[in-house]
Write a protein that holds these residues in place. Structure first.
Motif, PDB file in Angstrom:
ATOM      1  N   ILE A   9     -78.546 -36.785 -54.811  1.00  0.00           N
ATOM      2  CA  ILE A   9     -77.703 -36.231 -55.874  1.00  0.00           C
ATOM      3  C   ILE A   9     -77.047 -37.369 -56.657  1.00  0.00           C
ATOM      4  N   ARG A  10     -76.589 -38.401 -55.920  1.00  0.00           N
ATOM      5  CA  ARG A  10     -75.911 -39.539 -56.553  1.00  0.00           C
ATOM      6  C   ARG A  10     -76.838 -40.241 -57.548  1.00  0.00           C
ATOM      7  N   SER A  11     -78.131 -40.398 -57.150  1.00  0.00           N
ATOM      8  CA  SER A  11     -79.021 -41.116 -58.060  1.00  0.00           C
ATOM      9  C   SER A  11     -79.345 -40.266 -59.280  1.00  0.00           C
ATOM     10  N   GLU A  12     -79.306 -38.938 -59.117  1.00  0.00           N
ATOM     11  CA  GLU A  12     -79.502 -38.086 -60.300  1.00  0.00           C
ATOM     12  C   GLU A  12     -78.334 -38.250 -61.266  1.00  0.00           C
ATOM     13  N   ALA A  13     -77.122 -38.397 -60.670  1.00  0.00           N
ATOM     14  CA  ALA A  13     -75.945 -38.562 -61.511  1.00  0.00           C
ATOM     15  C   ALA A  13     -76.095 -39.788 -62.399  1.00  0.00           C
ATOM     16  N   LYS A  14     -76.742 -40.827 -61.906  1.00  0.00           N
ATOM     17  CA  LYS A  14     -76.925 -42.057 -62.675  1.00  0.00           C
ATOM     18  C   LYS A  14     -77.749 -41.821 -63.933  1.00  0.00           C
ATOM     19  N   CYS A  15     -78.463 -40.688 -63.983  1.00  0.00           N
ATOM     20  CA  CYS A  15     -79.300 -40.418 -65.146  1.00  0.00           C
ATOM     21  C   CYS A  15     -78.565 -39.607 -66.208  1.00  0.00           C
ATOM     22  N   LEU A  16     -77.254 -39.557 -66.134  1.00  0.00           N
ATOM     23  CA  LEU A  16     -76.501 -38.833 -67.164  1.00  0.00           C
ATOM     24  C   LEU A  16     -76.700 -39.496 -68.515  1.00  0.00           C
ATOM     25  N   LYS A  17     -76.655 -38.670 -69.534  1.00  0.00           N
ATOM     26  CA  LYS A  17     -76.701 -39.203 -70.901  1.00  0.00           C
ATOM     27  C   LYS A  17     -75.467 -38.715 -71.652  1.00  0.00           C
ATOM     28  N   LEU A  18     -75.005 -39.563 -72.567  1.00  0.00           N
ATOM     29  CA  LEU A  18     -73.830 -39.216 -73.361  1.00  0.00           C
ATOM     30  C   LEU A  18     -74.279 -38.801 -74.759  1.00  0.00           C
ATOM     31  N   HIS A  19     -73.748 -37.679 -75.222  1.00  0.00           N
ATOM     32  CA  HIS A  19     -74.076 -37.198 -76.573  1.00  0.00           C
ATOM     33  C   HIS A  19     -72.796 -36.697 -77.231  1.00  0.00           C
ATOM     34  N   PRO A  20     -72.794 -36.626 -78.569  1.00  0.00           N
ATOM     35  CA  PRO A  20     -71.667 -35.957 -79.222  1.00  0.00           C
ATOM     36  C   PRO A  20     -71.546 -34.528 -78.686  1.00  0.00           C
ATOM     37  N   PHE A  21     -70.319 -34.042 -78.607  1.00  0.00           N
ATOM     38  CA  PHE A  21     -70.092 -32.712 -78.030  1.00  0.00           C
ATOM     39  C   PHE A  21     -70.763 -31.635 -78.866  1.00  0.00           C
ATOM     40  N   ASP A  22     -71.494 -30.763 -78.193  1.00  0.00           N
ATOM     41  CA  ASP A  22     -72.156 -29.631 -78.835  1.00  0.00           C
ATOM     42  C   ASP A  22     -71.239 -28.411 -78.687  1.00  0.00           C
ATOM     43  N   HIS A  23     -70.765 -27.901 -79.815  1.00  0.00           N
ATOM     44  CA  HIS A  23     -69.787 -26.806 -79.776  1.00  0.00           C
ATOM     45  C   HIS A  23     -70.312 -25.553 -79.068  1.00  0.00           C
ATOM     46  N   ARG A  24     -71.616 -25.477 -78.887  1.00  0.00           N
ATOM     47  CA  ARG A  24     -72.150 -24.319 -78.144  1.00  0.00           C
ATOM     48  C   ARG A  24     -71.712 -24.352 -76.683  1.00  0.00           C
ATOM     49  N   ASN A  25     -71.213 -25.505 -76.230  1.00  0.00           N
ATOM     50  CA  ASN A  25     -70.733 -25.618 -74.843  1.00  0.00           C
ATOM     51  C   ASN A  25     -69.232 -25.355 -74.700  1.00  0.00           C
ATOM     52  N   LEU A  26     -68.628 -24.942 -75.800  1.00  0.00           N
ATOM     53  CA  LEU A  26     -67.171 -24.770 -75.795  1.00  0.00           C
ATOM     54  C   LEU A  26     -66.695 -23.748 -74.757  1.00  0.00           C
ATOM     55  N   SER A  27     -67.351 -22.604 -74.688  1.00  0.00           N
ATOM     56  CA  SER A  27     -66.856 -21.589 -73.745  1.00  0.00           C
ATOM     57  C   SER A  27     -67.037 -22.070 -72.311  1.00  0.00           C
ATOM     58  N   LEU A 107     -70.314 -38.197 -60.769  1.00  0.00           N
ATOM     59  CA  LEU A 107     -70.529 -37.911 -62.196  1.00  0.00           C
ATOM     60  C   LEU A 107     -69.371 -38.409 -63.057  1.00  0.00           C
ATOM     61  N   GLY A 108     -68.145 -38.273 -62.534  1.00  0.00           N
ATOM     62  CA  GLY A 108     -66.979 -38.728 -63.290  1.00  0.00           C
ATOM     63  C   GLY A 108     -67.087 -40.216 -63.590  1.00  0.00           C
ATOM     64  N   LYS A 109     -67.452 -40.998 -62.572  1.00  0.00           N
ATOM     65  CA  LYS A 109     -67.584 -42.442 -62.774  1.00  0.00           C
ATOM     66  C   LYS A 109     -68.694 -42.746 -63.774  1.00  0.00           C
ATOM     67  N   ASP A 110     -69.792 -42.027 -63.663  1.00  0.00           N
ATOM     68  CA  ASP A 110     -70.894 -42.278 -64.599  1.00  0.00           C
ATOM     69  C   ASP A 110     -70.496 -41.924 -66.031  1.00  0.00           C
ATOM     70  N   LEU A 111     -69.791 -40.804 -66.162  1.00  0.00           N
ATOM     71  CA  LEU A 111     -69.348 -40.386 -67.497  1.00  0.00           C
ATOM     72  C   LEU A 111     -68.404 -41.431 -68.104  1.00  0.00           C
ATOM     73  N   VAL A 112     -67.420 -41.885 -67.324  1.00  0.00           N
ATOM     74  CA  VAL A 112     -66.436 -42.837 -67.868  1.00  0.00           C
ATOM     75  C   VAL A 112     -67.094 -44.202 -68.132  1.00  0.00           C
ATOM     76  N   GLU A 113     -68.080 -44.547 -67.325  1.00  0.00           N
ATOM     77  CA  GLU A 113     -68.797 -45.808 -67.565  1.00  0.00           C
ATOM     78  C   GLU A 113     -69.566 -45.731 -68.898  1.00  0.00           C
TER      79      GLU A 113
END
Ligand SMILES: CC(C)(COP(=O)(O)OP(=O)(O)OC[C@H]1O[C@@H](n2cnc3c(N)ncnc32)[C@H](O)[C@@H]1OP(=O)(O)O)[C@@H](O)C(=O)NCCC(=O)NCCS
Length: 179
Positions: A9-27, A107-113
């Motif tokens: 699971i940890r190694s999958e977390a490393k594959c996170l990608k950052l994108h501009p926020f998509d408003h469809r995810n707001l709810s 995931l939090g660490k990957d996101l902030v990195e």
């Protein structure tokens, strides 16, 4: 076999990608905040009450707020965070949150990195700041691990429903190493 699971699971977390926020995810994002206590921990005093889609969209229209989402390899929405500030000046990391069902997996660490890379390399902030309550252990450890350090000697007291919560301001320079 089971003992391998956290590593996978940890190694999958490393594959996170950052994108501009998509408003469809707001709810989905708003569904992650269930109480005023969680709201205050996540967003400080930004919202007087739990935001709805309308009030959150108004927030997103504020100048100098850049909203991001983290996605896994299949494009699933895993986390949200903002960078606030002017290019070339100080930037503030705000409102970092990970899907409650997926916390504690790195995931939090990957996101902030990823966000820090975006902040220093693309937006070109000189320094990154953030605010975190002293009792928010996962958040504090996440930021410390990534090289953020307290800016002020003393935390700043804040009140919440009769309780005193201490707020730490942390900072990171582009050259700071992760712990
Ligand atoms: C804060 C948050 C983004 C961290 O994301 P996460 O995916 O849960 O955290 P990670 O798995 O990346 O772990 C980060 C660090 O916290 C530690 N940690 C994770 N969960 C923990 C827990 N329940 N208790 C203690 N430590 C914990 C990890 O061991 C890691 O520290 P380390 O690098 O020293 O080992 C997430 O918990 C969250 O969304 N919280 C609610 C919103 C919030 O409070 N945002 C922060 C606003 S400042």
């Amino acid at each position: 076999m089971l003992s391998l699971l956290p590593k996978i699971i940890r190694s999958e977390a490393k594959c996170l990608k950052l994108h501009p926020f998509d408003h469809r995810n707001l709810s989905t994002l708003l569904s992650w905040i269930k109480s005023e206590r969680e709201l205050r921990m996540w967003a400080g005093e930004t919202f007087p009450t739990l935001p709805n889609e309308r009030t959150f969209r108004t927030h997103l229209n504020r100048q100098r707020v850049k909203a991001y989402q983290a996605e896994d390899q299949s494009g699933r929405f895993m986390g949200y965070a903002e960078l606030v500030g002017r290019t070339g000046g100080d930037g503030i990391i705000c409102r970092v949150i990970v899907d409650p069902a997926r916390r504690g997996l790195g995931l939090g660490k990957d996101l902030v990195e990823l966000l820090s890379e975006e902040a220093f390399r693309k937006v070109r902030f000189k320094r990154l700041l953030l605010n975190v309550f002293t009792f928010n252990t996962p958040a504090l450890r996440c930021y410390r691990s990534l090289g953020f350090r307290p800016l002020l000697k003393r935390p700043k007291p804040r009140s919440f429903k009769g309780e005193c919560w201490n707020l730490v301001v942390m900072q990171k320079n582009p050259s700071a190493q992760a712990a």
